[in-house]
Design a protein around this motif. Structure first.
Motif, mmCIF file in Angstrom:
data_model
loop_
_atom_site.group_PDB
_atom_site.id
_atom_site.type_symbol
_atom_site.label_atom_id
_atom_site.label_comp_id
_atom_site.label_asym_id
_atom_site.label_seq_id
_atom_site.Cartn_x
_atom_site.Cartn_y
_atom_site.Cartn_z
ATOM 1 N N PHE A 44 -40.643 7.946 31.267
ATOM 2 C CA PHE A 44 -41.589 8.698 32.080
ATOM 3 C C PHE A 44 -42.115 7.872 33.243
ATOM 4 O O PHE A 44 -42.207 8.360 34.368
ATOM 5 N N LEU A 45 -42.463 6.610 32.984
ATOM 6 C CA LEU A 45 -43.001 5.766 34.042
ATOM 7 C C LEU A 45 -41.967 5.530 35.146
ATOM 8 O O LEU A 45 -42.288 5.595 36.331
ATOM 9 N N THR A 46 -40.732 5.300 34.764
ATOM 10 C CA THR A 46 -39.666 5.117 35.747
ATOM 11 C C THR A 46 -39.443 6.397 36.538
ATOM 12 O O THR A 46 -39.261 6.375 37.750
ATOM 13 N N PHE A 47 -39.465 7.526 35.854
ATOM 14 C CA PHE A 47 -39.281 8.811 36.521
ATOM 15 C C PHE A 47 -40.435 9.097 37.474
ATOM 16 O O PHE A 47 -40.243 9.576 38.577
ATOM 17 N N LEU A 48 -41.657 8.770 37.051
ATOM 18 C CA LEU A 48 -42.841 9.034 37.858
ATOM 19 C C LEU A 48 -42.880 8.140 39.095
ATOM 20 O O LEU A 48 -43.082 8.615 40.211
ATOM 21 N N ILE A 49 -42.662 6.859 38.914
ATOM 22 C CA ILE A 49 -42.740 5.925 40.038
ATOM 23 C C ILE A 49 -41.502 6.017 40.921
ATOM 24 O O ILE A 49 -41.598 6.030 42.145
ATOM 25 N N GLY A 50 -40.323 6.097 40.318
ATOM 26 C CA GLY A 50 -39.086 6.114 41.093
ATOM 27 C C GLY A 50 -38.717 7.469 41.648
ATOM 28 O O GLY A 50 -37.822 7.574 42.483
ATOM 29 N N GLY A 51 -39.369 8.521 41.188
ATOM 30 C CA GLY A 51 -39.076 9.859 41.705
ATOM 31 C C GLY A 51 -37.674 10.340 41.374
ATOM 32 O O GLY A 51 -37.135 11.202 42.063
ATOM 33 N N GLY A 52 -37.067 9.791 40.335
ATOM 34 C CA GLY A 52 -35.723 10.203 39.964
ATOM 35 C C GLY A 52 -34.620 9.465 40.705
ATOM 36 O O GLY A 52 -33.444 9.676 40.444
ATOM 37 N N ARG A 53 -34.989 8.618 41.650
ATOM 38 C CA ARG A 53 -33.975 7.879 42.411
ATOM 39 C C ARG A 53 -33.594 6.562 41.757
ATOM 40 O O ARG A 53 -32.523 6.029 42.021
ATOM 41 N N VAL A 54 -34.477 6.013 40.937
ATOM 42 C CA VAL A 54 -34.193 4.762 40.224
ATOM 43 C C VAL A 54 -33.488 5.125 38.924
ATOM 44 O O VAL A 54 -34.038 5.830 38.086
ATOM 45 N N VAL A 55 -32.262 4.670 38.777
ATOM 46 C CA VAL A 55 -31.465 5.018 37.602
ATOM 47 C C VAL A 55 -31.571 3.882 36.584
ATOM 48 O O VAL A 55 -31.181 2.753 36.861
ATOM 49 N N THR A 56 -32.123 4.196 35.432
ATOM 50 C CA THR A 56 -32.198 3.242 34.336
ATOM 51 C C THR A 56 -31.426 3.809 33.155
ATOM 52 O O THR A 56 -30.945 4.939 33.191
ATOM 53 N N PHE A 57 -31.339 3.018 32.108
ATOM 54 C CA PHE A 57 -30.598 3.453 30.929
ATOM 55 C C PHE A 57 -31.205 4.710 30.316
ATOM 56 O O PHE A 57 -30.498 5.641 29.971
ATOM 57 N N SER A 58 -32.520 4.729 30.211
ATOM 58 C CA SER A 58 -33.163 5.902 29.620
ATOM 59 C C SER A 58 -33.052 7.120 30.531
ATOM 60 O O SER A 58 -33.007 8.248 30.045
ATOM 61 N N MET A 59 -32.996 6.909 31.840
ATOM 62 C CA MET A 59 -32.804 8.036 32.764
ATOM 63 C C MET A 59 -31.418 8.651 32.577
ATOM 64 O O MET A 59 -31.239 9.847 32.786
ATOM 65 N N MET A 60 -30.438 7.859 32.198
ATOM 66 C CA MET A 60 -29.101 8.397 31.928
ATOM 67 C C MET A 60 -29.033 9.056 30.559
ATOM 68 O O MET A 60 -28.277 9.997 30.352
ATOM 69 N N MET A 61 -29.843 8.580 29.612
ATOM 70 C CA MET A 61 -29.763 9.067 28.236
ATOM 71 C C MET A 61 -30.488 10.399 28.047
ATOM 72 O O MET A 61 -29.983 11.283 27.353
ATOM 73 N N PHE A 62 -31.651 10.582 28.643
ATOM 74 C CA PHE A 62 -32.464 11.763 28.377
ATOM 75 C C PHE A 62 -31.812 13.085 28.764
ATOM 76 O O PHE A 62 -31.975 14.067 28.031
ATOM 77 N N PRO A 63 -31.087 13.203 29.873
ATOM 78 C CA PRO A 63 -30.448 14.499 30.158
ATOM 79 C C PRO A 63 -29.459 14.933 29.077
ATOM 80 O O PRO A 63 -29.353 16.130 28.778
ATOM 81 N N PHE A 64 -28.746 13.995 28.476
ATOM 82 C CA PHE A 64 -27.820 14.346 27.394
ATOM 83 C C PHE A 64 -28.582 14.846 26.168
ATOM 84 O O PHE A 64 -28.156 15.791 25.511
#
Length: 107
Positions: A44-64
């Motif tokens: 959530f913190l990465t999504f909030l601060i990065g606006g979806g542009r910062v790709v992390t491991f959890s950002m790749m995992m959650f959509p699946f």
């Protein structure tokens, strides 16, 4: 110990290198491994601060996981768990080495 090193003529760099750093090394290693684990799992913190542009491991995992592709979500989860366990094992081995040999840097 730092005061005694200064009384015996050690420079500030020598005091830091031979006294302070070995004393705080277990804490630094423990804190850095916890920082890795916590930052690795932040979604959530990465999504909030990065606006979806910062790709992390959890950002790749959650959509699946959210889309119902449980197989890919479980693969990402296993990779996440393994990297966390490896990080913790390295931390434990380093701290065990410290307490067995007395320091990290000179054995």
């Amino acid at each position: 110990m730092e005061m005694q090193a200064k009384v015996l003529g050690a420079s500030p760099f020598q005091t830091f290198r031979y006294i302070t750093l070995p004393l705080i090394a277990p804490g630094i290693i423990s804190a850095s491994s916890m920082i890795f684990i916590v930052s690795f799992s932040q979604y959530f913190l990465t999504f909030l601060i990065g606006g979806g542009r910062v790709v992390t491991f959890s950002m790749m995992m959650f959509p699946f996981i959210q889309s119902g592709d449980r197989m890919m979500g479980s693969v990402f989860s296993i990779v996440f768990i393994l990297t966390t366990l490896i990080c913790l094992m390295i931390m434990e081995k380093a701290i065990r080495h410290y307490y067995k040999n007395g320091n990290f840097f000179y054995s």
